[in-house]
Design a protein around this motif. Structure first.
Motif: not given
Length: 319
Positions: A187-190, A199-201, A207-210, A246-249
């Motif tokens: 993923w790039p960032s959120y 879509l939200s983080p 999705i990754s968990r699924t 800023a952020g999104g990690g």
């Protein structure tokens, strides 16, 4: 059966739109991960030289006028260039496999690419995002049918997809049936505000968990926080500044049963996350659910594509 090992995901930003310095930072992170005992490290989508966030802020003409488009093309990765050799050499020196996300320049086209170098520096996997998002298509071209490989490595079978490819059931299924043990969900960032309709983080992490539970594999989900100075450089109006923050990690690693294996870092913080990968746990999960074997209903539905992606043959007499 392969032995357990330590894997690492990156939650760190590149040196934005600076390929050479970003490669140097990548080399430092690779060395840091190897010193901690990791045998595999995964980088976010388009980590080299960064994600083109301006496509979410204005039209491409604005980006051209600001010089973003030309600079991005100049700083994109040439897979025949020295940067590949530098990263591969670092992987070999430290005995670690590296899955890198990069903007690839090939002739007059750009692609969203992922590249795996093994612990000897050899390329084991190279792919392009099959369908960039509608805004990404302003910058990037599409990949092709060859871009759904799963590689045999000394650690186990490894595959990768980028960002919204994980919302495409057929693309996911194409990798599931190749029996991944380890999957990189890059993923790039959120950093976009909710008003952007992105879509939200929490949704992307779900999705990754699924993917982990459906594929009975470990999922490494790297993600890069957006530095404040980069956001400021891209936003020339208050409206844009309100949209790109800023952020999104939100990096994480998931087990084959879907459990998160890492304590998350704060969204603005850089760092590396580690988890123990046990290939036997993935094999055990596949005993209960295996889309490439006993859980398949290829007699009813099956994926048609290159021979490497084909499912088990339909039972005799089935339609």
């Amino acid at each position: 059966m392969h032995s357990p090992f330590l894997a690492c995901v990156v939650q760190a930003a590149p040196v934005y739109l600076d390929l050479a310095r970003s490669v140097e930072k990548a080399q430092s992170l690779i060395a840091q991960a190897a010193e901690a005992g990791a045998k595999f490290i995964a980088f976010p989508e388009l980590w080299l030289p960064g994600y083109p966030w301006w496509i979410w802020l204005d039209d491409i003409g604005w980006a051209d006028q600001r010089g973003f488009s030309q600079r991005y093309r100049e700083q994109a990765m040439d897979f025949e260039g020295p940067e590949i050799q530098a990263i591969a050499g670092t992987a070999a020196r430290h005995g670690i496999q590296v899955l890198m996300g990069a903007a690839e320049r090939a002739g007059d086209r750009l692609y969203i690419s992922q590249w795996l170098a093994d612990e000897t520096g050899q390329t084991l996997l190279r792919r392009r995002k099959l369908k960039p998002g509608p805004l990404e298509l302003k910058v990037f071209s599409e990949g092709g049918h060859q871009d759904l490989p799963v590689a045999d490595t000394s650690l186990g079978r490894v595959g990768a997809l980028a960002c919204a490819e994980h919302r495409h059931p057929l693309l996911k299924h194409a990798l599931h049936v190749q029996q991944e043990m380890l999957h990189v969900a890059a993923w790039p960032s959120y950093p976009l505000a909710a008003t952007s309709h992105m879509l939200s983080p929490d949704t992307f992490l779900a999705i990754s968990r699924t993917y982990a539970t459906e594929g009975c594999c470990y999922v490494l989900a790297p993600c890069a926080p957006l530095p404040a100075e980069v956001a400021d450089s891209l936003c020339d109006t208050p409206a844009k500044a309100a949209r790109l923050r800023a952020g999104g990690g939100h990096a994480q690693i998931f087990a084959p049963n879907g459990d998160p294996l890492c304590t998350p870092l704060p969204p603005t913080q850089e760092g590396l996350l580690y988890a123990r990968i046990d290939p036997e746990a993935a094999a055990h999960a596949r005993k209960a659910f295996d889309l490439s074997g006993h859980s398949s209903r290829a007699d009813v539905v099956r994926l048609q594509g290159p021979a490497s992606l084909s499912q088990p043959a339909s039972p005799e007499g089935a339609p």
